[in-house]
Design an enzyme around this catalytic site. Structure first.
Site, PDB file in Angstrom:
ATOM      1  N   ARG A  51       0.727  -1.299   0.075  1.00 27.72           N
ATOM      2  CA  ARG A  51       0.076  -0.089   0.035  1.00 27.72           C
ATOM      3  C   ARG A  51       0.851   1.439  -0.012  1.00 27.72           C
ATOM      4  O   ARG A  51       0.774   2.565  -0.812  1.00 27.72           O
ATOM      5  CB  ARG A  51      -1.295  -0.126   1.451  1.00 27.72           C
ATOM      6  CG  ARG A  51      -2.301  -0.746   1.681  1.00 27.72           C
ATOM      7  CD  ARG A  51      -2.624  -0.740   2.253  1.00 27.72           C
ATOM      8  NE  ARG A  51      -1.604  -1.608   2.747  1.00 27.72           N
ATOM      9  CZ  ARG A  51      -1.734  -3.195   2.520  1.00 27.72           C
ATOM     10  NH1 ARG A  51      -2.463  -3.945   1.406  1.00 27.72           N
ATOM     11  NH2 ARG A  51      -1.064  -3.959   2.590  1.00 27.72           N
ATOM     12  N   THR A  52       1.762   1.133   1.020  1.00 25.92           N
ATOM     13  CA  THR A  52       2.538   2.464   1.208  1.00 25.92           C
ATOM     14  C   THR A  52       3.640   2.822  -0.558  1.00 25.92           C
ATOM     15  O   THR A  52       2.686   3.899  -0.292  1.00 25.92           O
ATOM     16  CB  THR A  52       3.436   2.473   2.683  1.00 25.92           C
ATOM     17  OG1 THR A  52       2.755   1.750   3.586  1.00 25.92           O
ATOM     18  CG2 THR A  52       4.300   3.526   2.235  1.00 25.92           C
ATOM     19  N   LYS A  80      25.545  -3.388  -2.006  1.00 26.99           N
ATOM     20  CA  LYS A  80      27.097  -3.655  -2.020  1.00 26.99           C
ATOM     21  C   LYS A  80      27.540  -2.658  -0.879  1.00 26.99           C
ATOM     22  O   LYS A  80      28.889  -2.034  -0.758  1.00 26.99           O
ATOM     23  CB  LYS A  80      27.561  -2.450  -2.876  1.00 26.99           C
ATOM     24  CG  LYS A  80      26.309  -3.428  -4.273  1.00 26.99           C
ATOM     25  CD  LYS A  80      26.745  -2.690  -5.971  1.00 26.99           C
ATOM     26  CE  LYS A  80      26.320  -3.261  -7.239  1.00 26.99           C
ATOM     27  NZ  LYS A  80      26.350  -1.905  -8.202  1.00 26.99           N
ATOM     28  N   ARG A 101      10.960   4.354   2.692  1.00 27.03           N
ATOM     29  CA  ARG A 101      10.730   2.884   4.089  1.00 27.03           C
ATOM     30  C   ARG A 101      11.772   2.285   4.602  1.00 27.03           C
ATOM     31  O   ARG A 101      12.939   1.855   3.401  1.00 27.03           O
ATOM     32  CB  ARG A 101       9.857   2.051   3.824  1.00 27.03           C
ATOM     33  CG  ARG A 101       9.720   0.609   4.808  1.00 27.03           C
ATOM     34  CD  ARG A 101       8.624  -0.106   4.274  1.00 27.03           C
ATOM     35  NE  ARG A 101       7.124   0.857   4.683  1.00 27.03           N
ATOM     36  CZ  ARG A 101       6.411   0.373   4.333  1.00 27.03           C
ATOM     37  NH1 ARG A 101       5.886  -1.158   4.367  1.00 27.03           N
ATOM     38  NH2 ARG A 101       5.080   1.400   5.236  1.00 27.03           N
ATOM     39  N   HIS A 129       5.434   6.285  11.629  1.00 27.26           N
ATOM     40  CA  HIS A 129       4.814   5.973   9.723  1.00 27.26           C
ATOM     41  C   HIS A 129       4.004   7.652   9.910  1.00 27.26           C
ATOM     42  O   HIS A 129       2.845   7.388   9.459  1.00 27.26           O
ATOM     43  CB  HIS A 129       4.146   4.426   9.829  1.00 27.26           C
ATOM     44  CG  HIS A 129       3.871   4.468   8.951  1.00 27.26           C
ATOM     45  ND1 HIS A 129       3.683   5.150   7.536  1.00 27.26           N
ATOM     46  CD2 HIS A 129       3.547   2.955   7.798  1.00 27.26           C
ATOM     47  CE1 HIS A 129       3.694   4.269   6.466  1.00 27.26           C
ATOM     48  NE2 HIS A 129       2.929   3.072   6.941  1.00 27.26           N
TER      49      HIS A 129
HETATM   50  C1  NCD Z   1       2.470  -1.376   8.305  1.00 25.17           C
HETATM   51  C2  NCD Z   1       3.433  -0.925   8.355  1.00 25.17           C
HETATM   52  O1  NCD Z   1       4.414  -1.055   7.356  1.00 25.17           O
HETATM   53  O2  NCD Z   1       4.044  -0.265   9.676  1.00 25.17           O
HETATM   54  N1  NCD Z   1       1.120  -1.111   6.604  1.00 25.17           N
HETATM   55  C3  NCD Z   1       1.488  -0.029   6.176  1.00 25.17           C
HETATM   56  O3  NCD Z   1       2.776   1.478   5.785  1.00 25.17           O
HETATM   57  N2  NCD Z   1       0.404   0.240   5.797  1.00 25.17           N
HETATM   58  C4  NCD Z   1       1.247  -1.884   8.963  1.00 25.17           C
HETATM   59  C5  NCD Z   1       2.317  -3.367   8.919  1.00 25.17           C
HETATM   60  O4  NCD Z   1       2.958  -3.856   8.050  1.00 25.17           O
HETATM   61  O5  NCD Z   1       1.683  -4.215   9.458  1.00 25.17           O
END
Ligand code: NCD
Length: 308
Positions: A51-52, A80, A101, A129
């Protein structure tokens, strides 16, 4: 030039402006279809995501911009041995804004120190997040109709769940908010959050281990997955992973206007039979994530007044 590493990097007014912009976009998406023409978003994902990353990319494409990036550390020069500091210096030559991320807490913060373009934290380890938080705020604002005077139950892995830490941080600014923290003993929220955010600000909260007992109090039930990848040993994960499974029966005593949120991915913690309950909001929440990220990209690129 602004970064978004922690939800607290935005003032309450800025958050409210982003939510208001997201709602304007939702009502009239074609008006924003060219706002980011000529701009590029880089997505640097050192950890899995559906999703993100894809909602960031969809957001930029919806705004008329373009995207580039990598979706695993293995496919980047991190494998690397390249440092985050060096990588971000390079990405600065290729893009106008970055979503990153990383499994290590603080990596996007480090990147921001070396960056001349906005860096957005798309999840750093078990820490924060903030764009999920904007998504969650938009969802509650739209469905519950308010962010004030909400009793929010967080259920599941409150220790490692960065979406929980992030949303608690952001919600304490709204008057009348109360938290019910539902978890097994081992997965309670980290001490820093309890002490520095909840206790220090005098926010009402309780820590419990029985979901059904508190269900009638809740305006929002925020379910979370037990974060397998953050456990040190698999036995603990296996023992704890199915502590809470929300099903129709457990919802019997819930308010009719309570909404069930989940950042997703879901594993076992919400039975599939709950999906057609009108209170199940997690798929709508994922859709709101696109609008929240569109509004954020526009804002960080300084294009908020530009409608094309
Ligand atoms: C979450 C995350 O990556 O922290 N997912 C997301 O970004 N929607 C929640 C999860 O991974 O459980």
């Amino acid at each position: 030039m602004r970064h978004l590493i922690n939800p607290m990097d935005l003032s309450t007014e800025e958050v409210n402006n982003i939510l208001a912009l997201a709602k304007k976009i939702m009502a009239n998406p074609e008006k924003y279809a060219h706002v980011c023409e000529g701009k590029k978003l880089a997505t640097l994902f050192y950890e899995p995501s559906t999703r993100t990353r894809l909602s960031f990319e969809a957001a930029m494409l919806n705004l008329g911009g373009k995207t580039l990036g990598f979706h695993s550390a293995d496919s980047s020069s991190a494998s690397k041995g390249e440092s985050v500091a060096d990588t971000i210096r390079i990405i600065n030559c290729y893009a106008d804004i970055v979503a990153m991320r990383h499994p290590k807490e603080g990596a996007p913060l480090v990147a921001s120190k070396y960056s001349r373009i906005p860096v957005i934290n798309a999840g750093d380890g078990g820490h924060m997040h903030p764009t999920q938080t904007l998504t969650d705020l938009l969802t509650m604002s739209e469905l519950n109709g308010r962010l004030e005077n909400l009793t929010i139950g967080f259920c599941g892995d409150l220790k490692f769940g960065r979406t929980v830490h992030s949303l608690i941080n952001a919600m304490v600014r709204y008057p009348g908010v109360k938290f019910v923290l539902i978890s097994p003993e081992e997965l309670k929220i980290p001490a820093y959050l309890r002490e520095e955010t909840l206790d220090a600000k005098g926010i009402p909260y309780k820590e419990v281990s029985n979901l059904e007992a508190v269900m009638p109090e809740l305006d929002v039930l925020y379910m979370t997955r037990v974060q397998k990848e953050r456990f040190f040993n698999e036995e603990d994960y296996i023992r704890l992973k199915d502590t809470f499974i929300l099903d129709k029966k457990k919802l019997e005593n819930a308010k009719q206007d309570m909404y069930i949120l989940h950042p997703l991915p879901r594993v076992n913690e919400i039975a599939v039979e709950v999906d057609d309950d009108p209170r199940a909001a997690y798929f709508r929440q994922a859709q709101f994530g696109v609008y929240a990220r569109m509004a954020l990209i526009i804002t960080l690129l300084g294009l908020a007044d530009k409608e094309v």
